[in-house]
Design a protein around this motif. Structure first.
Motif, mmCIF file in Angstrom:
data_model
loop_
_atom_site.group_PDB
_atom_site.id
_atom_site.type_symbol
_atom_site.label_atom_id
_atom_site.label_comp_id
_atom_site.label_asym_id
_atom_site.label_seq_id
_atom_site.Cartn_x
_atom_site.Cartn_y
_atom_site.Cartn_z
ATOM 1 N N PRO A 185 7.600 1.767 2.299
ATOM 2 C CA PRO A 185 6.427 1.094 2.782
ATOM 3 C C PRO A 185 6.459 1.189 4.247
ATOM 4 C CG PRO A 185 7.607 -0.429 1.164
ATOM 5 C CD PRO A 185 8.624 0.714 1.545
ATOM 6 N N PRO A 186 5.177 1.292 4.830
ATOM 7 C CA PRO A 186 5.301 1.424 6.281
ATOM 8 C C PRO A 186 5.483 0.228 6.918
ATOM 9 C CG PRO A 186 2.911 1.259 5.199
ATOM 10 C CD PRO A 186 3.798 1.664 3.996
ATOM 11 N N SER A 187 6.121 0.434 8.165
ATOM 12 C CA SER A 187 6.578 -0.797 8.847
ATOM 13 C C SER A 187 5.156 -1.211 9.811
ATOM 14 C CB SER A 187 7.712 -0.516 9.887
ATOM 15 O OG SER A 187 7.401 0.641 10.729
ATOM 16 N N SER A 188 4.635 -0.182 10.270
ATOM 17 C CA SER A 188 3.284 -0.504 11.117
ATOM 18 C C SER A 188 2.406 -1.457 10.498
ATOM 19 C CB SER A 188 2.677 0.636 11.533
ATOM 20 O OG SER A 188 1.623 0.403 12.317
ATOM 21 N N PRO A 189 1.843 -2.467 10.992
ATOM 22 C CA PRO A 189 0.867 -3.447 10.263
ATOM 23 C C PRO A 189 -0.506 -2.704 10.629
ATOM 24 C CG PRO A 189 1.288 -4.164 12.769
ATOM 25 C CD PRO A 189 2.478 -3.173 12.206
ATOM 26 N N LEU A 190 -0.704 -1.551 11.118
ATOM 27 C CA LEU A 190 -1.726 -0.608 11.054
ATOM 28 C C LEU A 190 -2.066 0.099 9.696
ATOM 29 C CD1 LEU A 190 -2.116 0.294 14.709
ATOM 30 C CD2 LEU A 190 -3.324 -1.375 13.628
ATOM 31 N N ARG A 191 -0.897 0.324 9.086
ATOM 32 C CA ARG A 191 -0.878 1.287 7.784
ATOM 33 C C ARG A 191 -1.158 0.177 6.437
ATOM 34 N NH1 ARG A 191 -0.233 6.874 8.284
ATOM 35 N NH2 ARG A 191 -0.063 7.319 10.556
ATOM 36 N N THR A 192 -1.973 0.670 5.500
ATOM 37 C CA THR A 192 -2.112 0.051 4.285
ATOM 38 C C THR A 192 -0.909 0.042 3.677
ATOM 39 O OG1 THR A 192 -4.298 0.734 4.066
ATOM 40 C CG2 THR A 192 -3.442 0.185 2.005
ATOM 41 N N GLY A 193 -0.656 -0.932 2.770
ATOM 42 C CA GLY A 193 0.836 -1.361 1.955
ATOM 43 C C GLY A 193 2.043 -1.902 2.949
ATOM 44 N N SER A 194 1.611 -2.027 4.131
ATOM 45 C CA SER A 194 2.728 -2.802 4.895
ATOM 46 C C SER A 194 2.883 -4.242 4.538
ATOM 47 C CB SER A 194 2.422 -2.731 6.371
ATOM 48 O OG SER A 194 1.414 -3.250 6.707
ATOM 49 N N ALA A 195 3.622 -5.081 5.082
ATOM 50 C CA ALA A 195 3.812 -6.434 4.807
ATOM 51 C C ALA A 195 2.522 -7.207 5.268
ATOM 52 C CB ALA A 195 5.200 -7.002 5.614
ATOM 53 N N GLU A 196 1.934 -6.730 6.151
ATOM 54 C CA GLU A 196 0.750 -7.625 6.345
ATOM 55 C C GLU A 196 -0.603 -7.079 5.808
ATOM 56 O OE1 GLU A 196 2.735 -5.856 8.586
ATOM 57 O OE2 GLU A 196 3.709 -7.493 9.865
ATOM 58 N N SER A 197 -0.516 -5.797 4.980
ATOM 59 C CA SER A 197 -1.628 -5.623 4.297
ATOM 60 C C SER A 197 -1.850 -6.386 3.299
ATOM 61 C CB SER A 197 -1.161 -3.953 3.892
ATOM 62 O OG SER A 197 -2.259 -3.624 3.184
ATOM 63 N N LEU A 198 -3.356 -5.997 3.119
ATOM 64 C CA LEU A 198 -4.075 -6.944 1.909
ATOM 65 C C LEU A 198 -3.701 -6.120 0.610
ATOM 66 C CD1 LEU A 198 -7.754 -7.561 3.376
ATOM 67 C CD2 LEU A 198 -5.642 -9.057 3.266
ATOM 68 N N LEU A 199 -3.054 -5.052 0.379
ATOM 69 C CA LEU A 199 -2.813 -4.333 -0.730
ATOM 70 C C LEU A 199 -1.333 -3.840 -0.899
ATOM 71 C CD1 LEU A 199 -5.605 -2.132 0.227
ATOM 72 C CD2 LEU A 199 -5.727 -2.663 -1.833
ATOM 73 N N ARG A 200 -0.819 -4.172 -1.818
ATOM 74 C CA ARG A 200 0.690 -3.814 -2.270
ATOM 75 C C ARG A 200 0.943 -2.366 -2.257
ATOM 76 N NH1 ARG A 200 -0.258 -6.094 -6.919
ATOM 77 N NH2 ARG A 200 1.120 -4.404 -7.883
ATOM 78 N N TRP A 201 2.151 -2.107 -1.626
ATOM 79 C CA TRP A 201 2.448 -0.543 -1.587
ATOM 80 C C TRP A 201 2.509 0.056 -2.835
ATOM 81 C CZ3 TRP A 201 2.404 3.116 1.719
ATOM 82 C CH2 TRP A 201 3.370 4.265 1.490
ATOM 83 N N ASP A 202 3.311 -0.680 -3.777
ATOM 84 C CA ASP A 202 3.265 -0.151 -5.073
ATOM 85 C C ASP A 202 1.925 -0.046 -5.997
ATOM 86 O OD1 ASP A 202 2.919 -2.684 -5.603
ATOM 87 O OD2 ASP A 202 4.732 -2.845 -7.026
ATOM 88 N N ALA A 203 1.008 -0.653 -5.302
ATOM 89 C CA ALA A 203 -0.247 -0.633 -6.096
ATOM 90 C C ALA A 203 -1.218 0.591 -5.742
ATOM 91 C CB ALA A 203 -1.017 -2.040 -5.971
ATOM 92 N N LEU A 204 -0.869 1.288 -4.629
ATOM 93 C CA LEU A 204 -1.487 2.246 -4.095
ATOM 94 C C LEU A 204 -1.578 3.698 -4.985
ATOM 95 C CD1 LEU A 204 -0.691 2.334 -0.162
ATOM 96 C CD2 LEU A 204 -2.503 0.995 -1.648
ATOM 97 N N GLY A 205 -0.669 3.821 -5.810
ATOM 98 C CA GLY A 205 -0.377 4.996 -6.559
ATOM 99 C C GLY A 205 0.203 5.926 -5.947
ATOM 100 N N ARG A 206 0.486 7.126 -6.478
ATOM 101 C CA ARG A 206 1.318 8.196 -6.090
ATOM 102 C C ARG A 206 0.490 8.898 -4.765
ATOM 103 N NH1 ARG A 206 0.892 13.293 -7.124
ATOM 104 N NH2 ARG A 206 -0.224 12.719 -8.867
ATOM 105 N N THR A 207 -0.989 9.084 -5.038
ATOM 106 C CA THR A 207 -1.544 9.817 -4.149
ATOM 107 C C THR A 207 -1.814 9.003 -2.907
ATOM 108 O OG1 THR A 207 -3.639 9.168 -5.298
ATOM 109 C CG2 THR A 207 -2.617 11.509 -6.002
ATOM 110 N N GLY A 208 -1.914 7.719 -3.150
ATOM 111 C CA GLY A 208 -2.281 6.793 -2.015
ATOM 112 C C GLY A 208 -1.269 6.617 -1.094
#
Length: 553
Positions: free
Chosen positions: A205-228
């Motif tokens: 998962p990305p460490s930067s809060p500017l990336r989707t799937g980070s700890a601050e993101s509204l979306l979980r990293w494992d829910a993005l799917g492989r392509t995401g």
């Protein structure tokens, strides 16, 4: 002694069918847009033979039905022997040229030449393909006769034949298209969904809060799917851009919403908008709304090149709508891709238009293949006349793309259909490996649209009318990546291009349906300028992208 099944099959073959089948077999050996292997060539030639045989057999039946005279006895036997000998001679001549024809394409695509066309293997595969298709035709005939024998008990024979033919055709079509094919595609979609959920993330998962799937993101990293996860986890960072361009750079913003984020496209679009606000996507100078391919993939070549060009001052958003690759998704759920593209554009555009015009980002659309078609359909011109977006970059638009088709058909007289010029070029321009079409104007209007397309892309230039009409892109001058040996043949050319669509992942990057980062970079520069890059810097960037950017195969 009772003859063997093979002997009975041989005597049941139609001589006119063999003649037309051989001609179609031979024509299928000629080149098209994409290089073929001996295996794909064998399947294509066998299919061509089957189609030609079917037409010839029908004409033979029509002659008998009209009670026209025919040869009999020794004259018929001699004629049949001569015809078969002629068919063999034609097939051998064309088989002998197969390697040269394929090399005429391979040379243009900078592929190593073939030393042989493998004529025996091609012939063997073609025979197996023909026999398989022949058995399917005989199965259809059995269904017709079974139904006709029962319907004829209550209606006249000719009426019975019409009813039985229609019933058999409808039954086969329903089984093949609506039941079997659709069932298989739905099963594949569910399987790909389960596979996508099962695969463990290999990218952290990305460490930067500017990336989707980070700890601050509204979306979980494992829910993005492989392509995401691939999209969010790839691409240049600020340090990469600075090292190549010099000076300060920013980390590009990437937002991705997977198919499992919510039930409906509208709900996923609202999540995407909230995530964009969280990361400050509307504070960047350029914002790109991406419509991905059917499986949810984003073309790295398109976005990496823009992020370098803008020194990272860009945000992009993509939203998945299917687990199937574009051709399958186009068959099973084309309207779903449109609904998703419309929902995302509407959510982003409605917020964007509320921002001050002098400080909001430039808004562009981007899509490849099926993504390009759904992207161009996502934004209706009448909805944004008062406050238009800045433009779009669409690559490899499928032949079903209505806007692309209309513009191409209305191109300026004298411009090539594979690289058209549309009016003064202030609204839309076409580009390929060599840049923009000759004669394109320099001044843009309020909306800038670029179509990036290769003349060797069958997904763009396939057309059902190729069945009976020579396509305009075969006229001289031809595209730089189209074989001069390519010729149009009724029926066969359409079959060749249909196979080419399945073979597009086999071409080198920069040909067919695989678009090169350097060509994307030229297209973005045409849209937004060079942003201070020197000619030497642009050349250096193109070389870097050619090595660093993964292919979207």
């Amino acid at each position: 002694m009772k003859p063997s099944p093979f002997v009975r099959l041989w005597h049941s073959l139609s001589v006119p069918g063999l003649v037309l089948g051989t001609l179609f077999f031979a024509m299928a050996l000629t080149p098209s847009l994409i290089p073929r292997t001996f295996a794909t060539q064998g399947v294509l030639s066998g299919s061509g033979f089957a189609v030609g045989y079917g037409i010839g057999a029908f004409l033979s039946w029509l002659r008998r039905y009209m009670e026209l005279p025919e040869l009999r006895g020794r004259a018929a036997s001699v004629c049949t022997a001569l015809v078969i000998a002629g068919c063999i001679a034609v097939a051998l001549v064309f088989l002998g040229r197969t390697a040269d024809w394929q090399n005429s394409i391979r040379e243009l695509m900078e592929l190593p030449p073939l030393t042989t066309g493998h004529p025996f293997l091609v012939s063997a595969i073609a025979i197996v393909t023909f026999l398989f298709l022949l058995m399917l035709a005989r199965l259809f005939q059995l269904i017709f006769r079974f139904v006709s024998a029962r319907v004829e008990r209550v209606v006249p024979r000719r009426v019975s034949n019409v009813i039985s033919m229609a019933f058999a055709a409808l039954l086969v079509w329903s089984l093949g298209n609506n039941v079997l094919l659709r069932g298989v595609l739905n099963g594949l979609d569910r399987s790909f969904e389960q596979l996508d959920a099962f695969i463990e993330p290999t990218i952290p998962p990305p460490s930067s809060p500017l990336r989707t799937g980070s700890a601050e993101s509204l979306l979980r990293w494992d829910a993005l799917g492989r392509t995401g996860r691939n999209y969010i986890g790839s691409g240049p960072r600020a340090a990469d851009i600075s090292a190549l361009a010099g000076g300060d750079a920013q980390d590009p913003i990437r937002v991705y919403v997977g198919l499992r984020a919510a039930e409906t496209p509208r709900e996923r679009a609202q999540i995407a908008l909230a995530e964009m606000k969280r990361v400050g996507a509307f504070d960047r100078s350029v914002l790109v709304v991406i419509t991905p391919t059917g499986a949810g993939s984003v073309d790295s070549a398109a976005i990496d090149s823009l992020e370098y060009l803008l020194h990272g001052d860009v945000a992009s958003i993509a939203m998945q709508y299917s687990y199937l690759h574009s051709p399958l998704s186009l068959l099973i759920q084309p309207e779903y891709g449109l609904d998703s593209a419309r929902a995302l554009f509407a959510a982003v555009y409605e917020h964007w238009r509320t921002l001050p015009r002098d400080s909001r980002p430039l808004l562009y659309l981007q899509g490849l293949s099926l993504g390009a078609m759904n992207s161009e359909r996502s934004a209706a011109l009448f909805e944004m006349i008062g406050d238009p977006i800045n433009g779009a970059l669409w690559s490899g638009p499928p032949f079903e793309s209505q806007v692309w088709r209309r513009i191409t058909d209305d191109r300026n007289a004298g411009s090539a259909s594979w690289l058209p010029v549309f009016r003064d070029g202030s609204f839309v321009r076409f580009m390929n490996q060599k840049g923009a079409a000759p004669g394109t104007g320099r001044d843009w209007g309020p909306i800038r649209i670029v179509y990036l397309q290769y003349a060797s892309d069958p997904i763009t230039f396939f057309d059902y009318h190729d069945l009976y009409r020579r396509p305009a892109w075969m006229d001289a001058p031809r595209g730089p990546d189209v074989s001069p040996e390519l010729r149009w043949y009724p029926v066969i050319t359409m079959l060749q291009l249909a196979l080419d669509m399945a073979l597009t992942p086999t071409t080198p990057v920069g040909f067919g349906h695989l678009y090169a980062p350097a060509h994307y970079l030229d297209a973005w520069i045409a849209l937004i300028g060079d942003r201070g890059w020197s000619p030497d810097g642009i050349d250096r960037l193109k070389k870097h992208l050619a090595v660093a950017t993964p292919s979207h195969r």
